[in-house]
Design a protein around this motif. Structure first.
Motif, PDB file in Angstrom:
ATOM      1  N   UNK A  55       0.829  -1.197   0.000  1.00  0.00           N
ATOM      2  CA  UNK A  55       0.000   0.000   0.000  1.00  0.00           C
ATOM      3  C   UNK A  55       0.872   1.260   0.000  1.00  0.00           C
ATOM      4  N   UNK A  56       0.349   2.308  -0.577  1.00  0.00           N
ATOM      5  CA  UNK A  56       1.099   3.570  -0.687  1.00  0.00           C
ATOM      6  C   UNK A  56       1.460   4.137   0.682  1.00  0.00           C
ATOM      7  N   UNK A  57       2.721   4.555   0.805  1.00  0.00           N
ATOM      8  CA  UNK A  57       3.169   5.268   1.996  1.00  0.00           C
ATOM      9  C   UNK A  57       3.328   4.431   3.245  1.00  0.00           C
ATOM     10  N   UNK A  85       2.502   1.394   9.400  1.00  0.00           N
ATOM     11  CA  UNK A  85       2.032   2.774   9.454  1.00  0.00           C
ATOM     12  C   UNK A  85       1.911   3.338   8.055  1.00  0.00           C
ATOM     13  N   UNK A  86       0.934   4.217   7.878  1.00  0.00           N
ATOM     14  CA  UNK A  86       0.842   4.999   6.651  1.00  0.00           C
ATOM     15  C   UNK A  86       1.240   6.424   7.026  1.00  0.00           C
ATOM     16  N   UNK A 128      -8.430  -9.104   4.147  1.00  0.00           N
ATOM     17  CA  UNK A 128      -7.821  -8.014   3.378  1.00  0.00           C
ATOM     18  C   UNK A 128      -8.744  -6.806   3.306  1.00  0.00           C
ATOM     19  N   UNK A 129     -10.044  -7.040   3.228  1.00  0.00           N
ATOM     20  CA  UNK A 129     -10.981  -5.909   3.200  1.00  0.00           C
ATOM     21  C   UNK A 129     -10.935  -5.144   4.521  1.00  0.00           C
ATOM     22  N   UNK A 130     -10.702  -5.856   5.630  1.00  0.00           N
ATOM     23  CA  UNK A 130     -10.573  -5.182   6.924  1.00  0.00           C
ATOM     24  C   UNK A 130      -9.257  -4.413   7.009  1.00  0.00           C
ATOM     25  N   UNK A 131      -8.206  -4.955   6.437  1.00  0.00           N
ATOM     26  CA  UNK A 131      -6.927  -4.220   6.374  1.00  0.00           C
ATOM     27  C   UNK A 131      -7.120  -2.954   5.539  1.00  0.00           C
ATOM     28  N   UNK A 132      -7.786  -3.088   4.398  1.00  0.00           N
ATOM     29  CA  UNK A 132      -8.055  -1.932   3.540  1.00  0.00           C
ATOM     30  C   UNK A 132      -8.847  -0.867   4.294  1.00  0.00           C
ATOM     31  N   UNK A 133      -9.855  -1.295   5.025  1.00  0.00           N
ATOM     32  CA  UNK A 133     -10.672  -0.362   5.806  1.00  0.00           C
ATOM     33  C   UNK A 133      -9.805   0.384   6.816  1.00  0.00           C
ATOM     34  N   UNK A 134      -8.950  -0.338   7.511  1.00  0.00           N
ATOM     35  CA  UNK A 134      -8.057   0.258   8.496  1.00  0.00           C
ATOM     36  C   UNK A 134      -7.119   1.278   7.840  1.00  0.00           C
ATOM     37  N   UNK A 135      -6.490   0.863   6.761  1.00  0.00           N
ATOM     38  CA  UNK A 135      -5.584   1.746   6.024  1.00  0.00           C
ATOM     39  C   UNK A 135      -6.324   3.006   5.561  1.00  0.00           C
ATOM     40  N   UNK A 136      -7.498   2.833   4.969  1.00  0.00           N
ATOM     41  CA  UNK A 136      -8.260   3.967   4.438  1.00  0.00           C
ATOM     42  C   UNK A 136      -8.708   4.921   5.537  1.00  0.00           C
ATOM     43  N   UNK A 137      -9.100   4.379   6.686  1.00  0.00           N
ATOM     44  CA  UNK A 137      -9.483   5.235   7.811  1.00  0.00           C
ATOM     45  C   UNK A 137      -8.338   6.143   8.221  1.00  0.00           C
ATOM     46  N   UNK A 138      -7.158   5.559   8.337  1.00  0.00           N
ATOM     47  CA  UNK A 138      -5.987   6.328   8.751  1.00  0.00           C
ATOM     48  C   UNK A 138      -5.592   7.318   7.661  1.00  0.00           C
ATOM     49  N   UNK A 139      -5.600   6.886   6.417  1.00  0.00           N
ATOM     50  CA  UNK A 139      -5.221   7.768   5.301  1.00  0.00           C
ATOM     51  C   UNK A 139      -6.169   8.961   5.190  1.00  0.00           C
ATOM     52  N   UNK A 140      -7.447   8.742   5.469  1.00  0.00           N
ATOM     53  CA  UNK A 140      -8.427   9.838   5.406  1.00  0.00           C
ATOM     54  C   UNK A 140      -8.166  10.912   6.456  1.00  0.00           C
TER      55      UNK A 140
END
Length: 117
Positions: A13-15, A30-31, A92-104
């Motif tokens: 994932x980016x960053x 971490x992102x 993986x969808x839960x990982x994506x959700x976690x990543x997206x929450x933090x990135x937002x």
């Protein structure tokens, strides 16, 4: 999913960076410096993921292997038991959700930096 697959997926994932800020066993992803995933590398039985509070409650009710975040803010983190039949695509969808929450929640400047990566 095993720990190598988790690591590969998170680092794709980016960053994202990995580090051991707490001790030599707790791997943290971490992102741009903000945590979204943690696990114990020596005892890969659980993973902590950030989660929207309402969704966190829903997941805990729906799945017996999802619990309030161990040693984390119980409203914003879930601990997932890494049971043998846990579906990789669901996890993986839960990982994506976690990543997206933090990135937002990143600052405007950080979001711009993330776009460049």
């Amino acid at each position: 999913m095993n720990i190598e697959s988790l690591r590969d997926y998170c680092l794709s994932k980016k960053g994202v960076t990995e580090e051991f800020p707490f001790d030599q066993n707790t791997l943290v992803f971490k992102v741009l410096g903000k945590m979204f995933c943690l696990t114990d590398i020596n005892n890969f039985e659980r993973v902590n993921l950030k989660c929207d509070p309402e969704k966190a409650l829903e997941l805990r009710e729906q799945y017996s292997y999802v619990h309030p975040g161990f040693h984390m803010n119980k409203a914003h983190w879930n601990t997932i038991d890494m049971i043998w039949d846990l579906d990789d695509s669901l996890f993986k969808s839960w990982i994506d959700h976690s990543y997206n929450l933090v990135a937002e929640k990143l600052t405007k400047a950080q979001k711009e930096e993330l776009k460049k990566r």
